[in-house]
Design a protein around this motif. Structure first.
Motif, PDB file in Angstrom:
ATOM      1  N   PRO A 255       1.188  -1.036  10.972  1.00 30.74           N
ATOM      2  CA  PRO A 255       1.444  -1.747   9.716  1.00 30.74           C
ATOM      3  C   PRO A 255       0.531  -2.955   9.567  1.00 30.74           C
ATOM      4  O   PRO A 255       0.193  -3.627  10.537  1.00 30.74           O
TER       5      PRO A 255
ATOM      6  N   ASP B  40       0.144  -6.346   6.730  1.00 31.87           N
ATOM      7  CA  ASP B  40       0.711  -7.009   5.557  1.00 31.87           C
ATOM      8  C   ASP B  40      -0.350  -7.859   4.867  1.00 31.87           C
ATOM      9  O   ASP B  40      -1.440  -8.081   5.398  1.00 31.87           O
TER      10      ASP B  40
ATOM     11  N   GLY C  68       0.748  -2.029   3.858  1.00 30.92           N
ATOM     12  CA  GLY C  68       1.323  -0.724   4.164  1.00 30.92           C
ATOM     13  C   GLY C  68       0.867  -0.204   5.513  1.00 30.92           C
ATOM     14  O   GLY C  68       0.432  -0.954   6.388  1.00 30.92           O
ATOM     15  N   THR C  69       0.947   1.113   5.663  1.00 30.77           N
ATOM     16  CA  THR C  69       0.581   1.783   6.902  1.00 30.77           C
ATOM     17  C   THR C  69      -0.919   2.095   6.906  1.00 30.77           C
ATOM     18  O   THR C  69      -1.468   2.537   5.892  1.00 30.77           O
TER      19      THR C  69
ATOM     20  N   PRO D 125       5.388  -1.453  -0.333  1.00 28.71           N
ATOM     21  CA  PRO D 125       4.227  -1.230   0.537  1.00 28.71           C
ATOM     22  C   PRO D 125       3.850   0.236   0.587  1.00 28.71           C
ATOM     23  O   PRO D 125       4.684   1.118   0.336  1.00 28.71           O
TER      24      PRO D 125
ATOM     25  N   VAL E 233       3.657   2.973   2.486  1.00 29.23           N
ATOM     26  CA  VAL E 233       4.087   3.578   3.744  1.00 29.23           C
ATOM     27  C   VAL E 233       4.500   5.018   3.478  1.00 29.23           C
ATOM     28  O   VAL E 233       4.875   5.370   2.357  1.00 29.23           O
TER      29      VAL E 233
ATOM     30  N   GLU F 132       6.934  -1.905  10.791  1.00 29.70           N
ATOM     31  CA  GLU F 132       6.688  -2.888   9.751  1.00 29.70           C
ATOM     32  C   GLU F 132       6.460  -4.236  10.426  1.00 29.70           C
ATOM     33  O   GLU F 132       6.724  -4.395  11.622  1.00 29.70           O
TER      34      GLU F 132
ATOM     35  N   TRP G  26       8.153  -6.794   5.212  1.00 25.96           N
ATOM     36  CA  TRP G  26       7.013  -6.652   4.324  1.00 25.96           C
ATOM     37  C   TRP G  26       6.944  -7.806   3.342  1.00 25.96           C
ATOM     38  O   TRP G  26       7.939  -8.434   3.016  1.00 25.96           O
TER      39      TRP G  26
END
Length: 267
Positions: A72, A74, A149-150, A193, A195, A219, A224
C-alpha cells in the motif's frame, strides 16, 4: 528593542512547534518489522503476495519466473522499491528488471534508480531499485500520476540464455517511503483508494450493509487518506502569525509618540 524581542520570541516558539512535525515524518525501520514477512511471491497480479512497507520479503523461484508482490502507498509518500536477486554459483550473464504498477495496473516510471541491471557471468547477486514519484491524493483522468492504493511489484529476468532457464534463484524485496508532506499536497482527494475489490465492495454495501467482499488486507498503519495533515498547515499558521506581528510592529514604529500638543493661538 521591545518589538525585536517579541518577534524573536514568537519565531522561537513557532519553530519549536514545527520541529516535532518535521521529525515525525522520517521513518525509523526496526528489526521486528521483518518477523512476519512473507517468504513467497505470487505469479500474477491476482496472486501477488501482500507486504507491508518496511518489511523484507523473500522468495525462492526459478530463472524465468515472474514474481509479484503488492504493497500500500498513501498520498504524500514517495515509495522506494529495492530488490536483490541471489544467483546460482554458475550461470551466464543475465539481465534482471523490476517494474512497479499502480492500482489501475499502469506501469509507473522510476524517478531514479537501477531498474534494469545485468549481472556478469557467475556473479553472486544483482541489486535493483526504483524510486517512484510522490503519490498524489488526486489527479486528472488523463494523467498517469501515482494515486493512493495498492501497488504491484514485478521482478523477472528479461535477457537470459536458454541454458540458464530453470536454475534456482532467491529474491529479496523491500519497500520504504519518504513522507514528502505539504510540498505534495493538492486540492482534492479520491473517493476511495485504488485497492483490489473496492468496486465490488461499494456495490455490496449499497445492496446490504452486512455484505462483505474480499479486499486487499494491507493499508497504511493509520488508515487510508491519513495524509490530510501535513506541515503545510504548520507553515500556513507560521506565515499568518508573522504577518500579524509585522503589522503590529509596523504600526508601533509609525504611530509616533502620540497626538501633538495644541498651542493656543496668540501664545
Amino acid at each position: 528593542m521591545r518589538i525585536t524581542r517579541v518577534l524573536s520570541g514568537a519565531l522561537l516558539a513557532l519553530g519549536l512547534a514545527a520541529g516535532p512535525a518535521a521529525a515525525d515524518s522520517s521513518p525509523s525501520p526496526s528489526a521486528s518489522e521483518d518477523a512476519g514477512a512473507p517468504t513467497q511471491a505470487g505469479t500474477s497480479y491476482r496472486t501477488a503476495t501482500e507486504i507491508e512497507q518496511g518489511q523484507t520479503a523473500t522468495a525462492s523461484a526459478s530463472t524465468g519466473d515472474y514474481l509479484y508482490w503488492s504493497f500500500p502507498a498513501d498520498a504524500g509518500q514517495r515509495p522506494t522499491v529495492k530488490a536483490t536477486v541471489k544467483l546460482p554459483d554458475t550461470h551466464a550473464a543475465e539481465t534482471w528488471q523490476i517494474d512497479v504498477y499502480d492500482g489501475l495496473r499502469r506501469r509507473q516510471a522510476c524517478q531514479y534508480g537501477a531498474q534494469t541491471r545485468t549481472a556478469a557471468a557467475n556473479a553472486a547477486s544483482v541489486e535493483l531499485s526504483c524510486v517512484l514519484r510522490t503519490v498524489r491524493a488526486w489527479s486528472e483522468q488523463w494523467a498517469d500520476d501515482p494515486l493512493p492504493g495498492t501497488y504491484y511489484i514485478r521482478l523477472t529476468v528479461v535477457d537470459v540464455p536458454t541454458s540458464d532457464l530453470g536454475l534456482p534463484v532467491g529474491a529479496e524485496v523491500r519497500v520504504d517511503s519518504e513522507d514528502i508532506g505539504g510540498a505534495a499536497a493538492v486540492d482534492g482527494s479520491l473517493a476511495r483508494p485504488l485497492v483490489p475489490g473496492v468496486a465490488v465492495k461499494s456495490q455490496e454495501e449499497e445492496e446490504s450493509s452486512s455484505a462483505s467482499a474480499v479486499l486487499s488486507s494491507i493499508e497504511p498503519e493509520d488508515g487510508w487518506a491519513s495524509g490530510w495533515w501535513s506541515d503545510r498547515w504548520v507553515w500556513t499558521a507560521i506565515g499568518g502569525a508573522l504577518a500579524a506581528l509585522a503589522g503590529i510592529g509596523g504600526y508601533a514604529l509609525t504611530r509616533g509618540s502620540g497626538r501633538p500638543s495644541q498651542v493656543p493661538p496668540g501664545v
